[in-house]
Write an enzyme that holds these catalytic residues in place. Structure first.
Site, PDB file in Angstrom:
ATOM      1  N   SER A 180       0.907  -1.173   0.025  1.00 31.98           N
ATOM      2  CA  SER A 180      -0.084   0.052  -0.094  1.00 31.98           C
ATOM      3  C   SER A 180       0.883   1.388   0.170  1.00 31.98           C
ATOM      4  O   SER A 180       0.377   2.259  -0.270  1.00 31.98           O
ATOM      5  CB  SER A 180      -0.911   0.058   1.191  1.00 31.98           C
ATOM      6  OG  SER A 180      -0.951  -1.187   1.862  1.00 31.98           O
ATOM      7  N   HIS A 223      -1.585  -2.713  -7.022  1.00 33.57           N
ATOM      8  CA  HIS A 223      -2.260  -2.467  -5.806  1.00 33.57           C
ATOM      9  C   HIS A 223      -3.711  -2.587  -5.794  1.00 33.57           C
ATOM     10  O   HIS A 223      -4.500  -1.975  -6.545  1.00 33.57           O
ATOM     11  CB  HIS A 223      -2.047  -1.070  -5.194  1.00 33.57           C
ATOM     12  CG  HIS A 223      -2.474  -0.536  -3.901  1.00 33.57           C
ATOM     13  ND1 HIS A 223      -3.186   0.718  -3.632  1.00 33.57           N
ATOM     14  CD2 HIS A 223      -2.585  -1.462  -2.856  1.00 33.57           C
ATOM     15  CE1 HIS A 223      -3.683   0.599  -2.288  1.00 33.57           C
ATOM     16  NE2 HIS A 223      -3.046  -0.669  -1.675  1.00 33.57           N
ATOM     17  N   GLU A 252      -4.295  -0.175  -8.867  1.00 30.93           N
ATOM     18  CA  GLU A 252      -3.202   1.029  -9.207  1.00 30.93           C
ATOM     19  C   GLU A 252      -1.846   0.244  -9.831  1.00 30.93           C
ATOM     20  O   GLU A 252      -1.469  -0.792  -8.863  1.00 30.93           O
ATOM     21  CB  GLU A 252      -3.049   1.710  -7.784  1.00 30.93           C
ATOM     22  CG  GLU A 252      -4.063   2.593  -7.548  1.00 30.93           C
ATOM     23  CD  GLU A 252      -3.583   3.333  -6.265  1.00 30.93           C
ATOM     24  OE1 GLU A 252      -4.074   4.547  -6.081  1.00 30.93           O
ATOM     25  OE2 GLU A 252      -2.956   2.770  -5.285  1.00 30.93           O
ATOM     26  N   ASN A 271      -4.427   5.927  -1.341  1.00 30.06           N
ATOM     27  CA  ASN A 271      -3.795   6.141  -0.167  1.00 30.06           C
ATOM     28  C   ASN A 271      -3.427   7.371   0.390  1.00 30.06           C
ATOM     29  O   ASN A 271      -3.540   7.789   1.596  1.00 30.06           O
ATOM     30  CB  ASN A 271      -3.062   4.928   0.302  1.00 30.06           C
ATOM     31  CG  ASN A 271      -3.749   3.495   0.681  1.00 30.06           C
ATOM     32  OD1 ASN A 271      -4.716   3.548   0.854  1.00 30.06           O
ATOM     33  ND2 ASN A 271      -2.999   2.497   0.432  1.00 30.06           N
TER      34      ASN A 271
HETATM   35  N1  3HC Z   1     -16.855 -12.060  -1.415  1.00 32.50           N
HETATM   36  C1  3HC Z   1     -17.818 -11.944  -2.298  1.00 32.50           C
HETATM   37  N2  3HC Z   1     -18.979 -11.230  -1.969  1.00 32.50           N
HETATM   38  C2  3HC Z   1     -18.912 -10.342  -0.958  1.00 32.50           C
HETATM   39  C3  3HC Z   1     -17.670 -10.266  -0.129  1.00 32.50           C
HETATM   40  C4  3HC Z   1     -16.530 -11.105  -0.632  1.00 32.50           C
HETATM   41  N3  3HC Z   1     -15.583 -10.915   0.077  1.00 32.50           N
HETATM   42  N4  3HC Z   1     -17.930  -9.315   0.751  1.00 32.50           N
HETATM   43  C5  3HC Z   1     -19.200  -8.773   0.495  1.00 32.50           C
HETATM   44  N5  3HC Z   1     -19.716  -9.360  -0.411  1.00 32.50           N
HETATM   45  C6  3HC Z   1     -21.321  -9.205  -1.204  1.00 32.50           C
HETATM   46  C7  3HC Z   1     -22.017  -9.617  -0.091  1.00 32.50           C
HETATM   47  O1  3HC Z   1     -22.588 -10.952  -0.100  1.00 32.50           O
HETATM   48  C8  3HC Z   1     -23.335  -8.614  -0.535  1.00 32.50           C
HETATM   49  O2  3HC Z   1     -24.109  -9.143  -1.463  1.00 32.50           O
HETATM   50  P1  3HC Z   1     -25.643  -8.640  -1.686  1.00 32.50           P
HETATM   51  O3  3HC Z   1     -25.576  -6.998  -1.882  1.00 32.50           O
HETATM   52  O4  3HC Z   1     -26.213  -9.385  -2.882  1.00 32.50           O
HETATM   53  O5  3HC Z   1     -26.297  -9.070  -0.406  1.00 32.50           O
HETATM   54  C9  3HC Z   1     -22.821  -7.313  -1.064  1.00 32.50           C
HETATM   55  O6  3HC Z   1     -21.180  -7.923  -1.139  1.00 32.50           O
HETATM   56  C10 3HC Z   1     -22.676  -6.375  -0.140  1.00 32.50           C
HETATM   57  O7  3HC Z   1     -22.007  -6.759   1.257  1.00 32.50           O
HETATM   58  P2  3HC Z   1     -22.335  -6.415   2.656  1.00 32.50           P
HETATM   59  O8  3HC Z   1     -24.164  -6.383   2.565  1.00 32.50           O
HETATM   60  O9  3HC Z   1     -21.729  -7.154   3.615  1.00 32.50           O
HETATM   61  O10 3HC Z   1     -21.944  -5.022   2.968  1.00 32.50           O
HETATM   62  P3  3HC Z   1     -21.858  -3.630   2.145  1.00 32.50           P
HETATM   63  O11 3HC Z   1     -23.202  -3.195   1.492  1.00 32.50           O
HETATM   64  O12 3HC Z   1     -21.404  -2.540   3.238  1.00 32.50           O
HETATM   65  O13 3HC Z   1     -20.667  -3.809   1.223  1.00 32.50           O
HETATM   66  C11 3HC Z   1     -18.642  -3.407   0.681  1.00 32.50           C
HETATM   67  C12 3HC Z   1     -19.589  -4.364   1.365  1.00 32.50           C
HETATM   68  C13 3HC Z   1     -18.595  -3.774  -0.969  1.00 32.50           C
HETATM   69  C14 3HC Z   1     -17.211  -3.757   1.251  1.00 32.50           C
HETATM   70  C15 3HC Z   1     -18.722  -1.875   0.617  1.00 32.50           C
HETATM   71  O14 3HC Z   1     -19.168  -1.515   2.109  1.00 32.50           O
HETATM   72  C16 3HC Z   1     -17.805  -1.170   0.309  1.00 32.50           C
HETATM   73  O15 3HC Z   1     -17.670  -0.679  -0.716  1.00 32.50           O
HETATM   74  N6  3HC Z   1     -17.116  -0.471   1.348  1.00 32.50           N
HETATM   75  C17 3HC Z   1     -15.962   0.524   0.866  1.00 32.50           C
HETATM   76  C18 3HC Z   1     -14.473  -0.494   0.765  1.00 32.50           C
HETATM   77  C19 3HC Z   1     -13.472   0.295   0.372  1.00 32.50           C
HETATM   78  O16 3HC Z   1     -13.315   1.459   0.471  1.00 32.50           O
HETATM   79  N7  3HC Z   1     -12.477  -0.455   0.153  1.00 32.50           N
HETATM   80  C20 3HC Z   1     -11.093   0.180  -0.121  1.00 32.50           C
HETATM   81  C21 3HC Z   1     -10.477   0.056   1.078  1.00 32.50           C
HETATM   82  S1  3HC Z   1      -8.591   0.989   0.904  1.00 32.50           S
HETATM   83  C22 3HC Z   1      -7.725  -0.465   0.427  1.00 32.50           C
HETATM   84  O17 3HC Z   1      -8.040  -1.384   0.259  1.00 32.50           O
HETATM   85  C23 3HC Z   1      -6.300   0.207   0.347  1.00 32.50           C
HETATM   86  C24 3HC Z   1      -5.495  -0.584   1.096  1.00 32.50           C
HETATM   87  O18 3HC Z   1      -4.030  -0.241   0.985  1.00 32.50           O
HETATM   88  C25 3HC Z   1      -5.710   0.165   2.651  1.00 32.50           C
END
Ligand code: 3HC
Length: 300
Positions: free
Chosen positions: A124, A145, A157, A196
């Site tokens: 990251s 990334h 990325e 990030n």
């Molecule tokens: N595999 C398969 N399906 C998944 C899953 C996985 N690992 N995780 C969640 N899902 C599915 C769920 O089954 C659900 O399906 P449905 O809508 O048909 O019921 C759907 O995705 C939505 O999941 P949830 O209801 O559990 O929760 P959310 O609606 O909150 O969605 C999320 C989850 C997609 C993670 C959403 O909250 C999101 O986009 N969050 C922000 C994530 C983000 O910002 N990520 C970047 C972080 S920064 C990073 O990674 C960089 C690093 O370097 C720090």
């Protein structure tokens, strides 16, 4: 899609990111994948997270059960670095965000990696140029990334290190496309790349608002989800990516930019010391229940 003929991929680290990257490689790109970690329990946990995620796709109707089994059969868990790496055209490293640990790993991988294979890091914030310097072929080292959860987030990325060749950049852009992802190119190897660099200061400010007693974690997250339309508030997102991972990135920023505006939040540091890492340990700003299914120890 034209480009290098990638068939065998090794993912180093079966943690929160590594298991998801391995799954995307097998599920969307159709690669034959080896998932490596340093302890059997870590690869077992990674495989179990992949099974859970595939089951979610099946439950949603997006994937047939038979297809899920076929995807799973293309992912081979192992502890044997040499055997995995020497047959791969692409190695994606998703180990813990610790520069010393990563440099040791790159030295080891470089001993066994075919000279034309690509070594991509999911770091990251650690310098791709530095990671490349620990290998025999830095022109084949590049940043790739992914975002958490890799199974759902559509971006990769791509980061060019000082010695990364054009051919390597092109090859990973093609591979990303095969994985069903969009790419952006970071033309320079700058700490935190694009996302990030923007995200971490926001997460740090959210933690400062908590420690200053300005608002509750729930209200801070409510404000940002409703006021800015983020899918998750910043404190929930901190829990989701891991407070240890976020602290690691802030520390790299402080060291590389030498600018106090990137100083980590003391509250996050204190919580990491207390083992309150978020989802992976079961508790952070919120309660997440049992850590067993999502905890990542050796991998990110
Ligand atoms: N595999 C398969 N399906 C998944 C899953 C996985 N690992 N995780 C969640 N899902 C599915 C769920 O089954 C659900 O399906 P449905 O809508 O048909 O019921 C759907 O995705 C939505 O999941 P949830 O209801 O559990 O929760 P959310 O609606 O909150 O969605 C999320 C989850 C997609 C993670 C959403 O909250 C999101 O986009 N969050 C922000 C994530 C983000 O910002 N990520 C970047 C972080 S920064 C990073 O990674 C960089 C690093 O370097 C720090």
């Amino acid at each position: 899609v034209s480009g290098p003929n990638i068939r065998k991929v090794t993912v180093l680290g079966a943690g929160l990111m590594g298991h998801g990257i391995a799954q995307v490689c097998a599920q969307t790109a159709g690669y034959d994948v080896t998932l490596l970690d340093v302890k059997q329990e870590f690869v077992d946990r990674g495989m179990s997270m992949i099974r859970d995620s595939l089951a979610k796709f099946v439950a949603k109707g997006g994937l047939e059960k038979g297809k899920a089994d076929e995807i799973l059969s293309r992912i081979h868990p192992t502890l044997d670095l040499r055997a995995a790496v020497e047959k791969s055209q692409l190695v994606i490293e998703a180990a813990t965000e610790d520069p010393k640990l990563k440099l040791d790993l790159y030295r080891k991988v470089s001993e066994h990696l075919p000279p034309d294979a690509i070594l991509a890091s999911n770091t990251s914030s650690i310098s791709i140029t530095l990671l490349g310097s620990a290998t025999k072929n830095p022109e084949n080292v590049v940043g790739m990334h992914f975002f958490n959860p890799p199974q759902l987030m559509p971006l990769i990325e791509v980061i060019r290190g000082a010695k990364t060749s054009d051919a390597t950049v092109e090859a990973v852009r093609v591979a990303a496309k095969q994985m069903g992802k969009e790419t952006v190119l970071c033309k320079k190897d700058s700490p935190g790349f694009i996302v990030n660099r923007i995200l971490l200061p926001a997460l740090t400010e959210a933690a400062l608002l908590v420690s200053e007693g300005v608002a509750t974690p729930e209200d801070i997250d409510k404000a940002v989800t409703l006021g800015l339309s983020w899918p998750m508030g910043p404190l929930k997102l901190l829990d989701y990516v891991g407070l240890d991972t976020a602290l690691g990135i802030s520390e790299v920023f402080m060291q590389e930019f030498q600018d106090s505006k990137y100083r980590p939040s003391p509250l996050i540091r204190q919580m990491v010391r207390a083992g309150l890492l978020g989802r992976k340990s079961g508790k952070g700003f919120y309660e997440w229940g049992s850590p067993s299914s999502t905890k990542s120890s050796s991998g990110k």
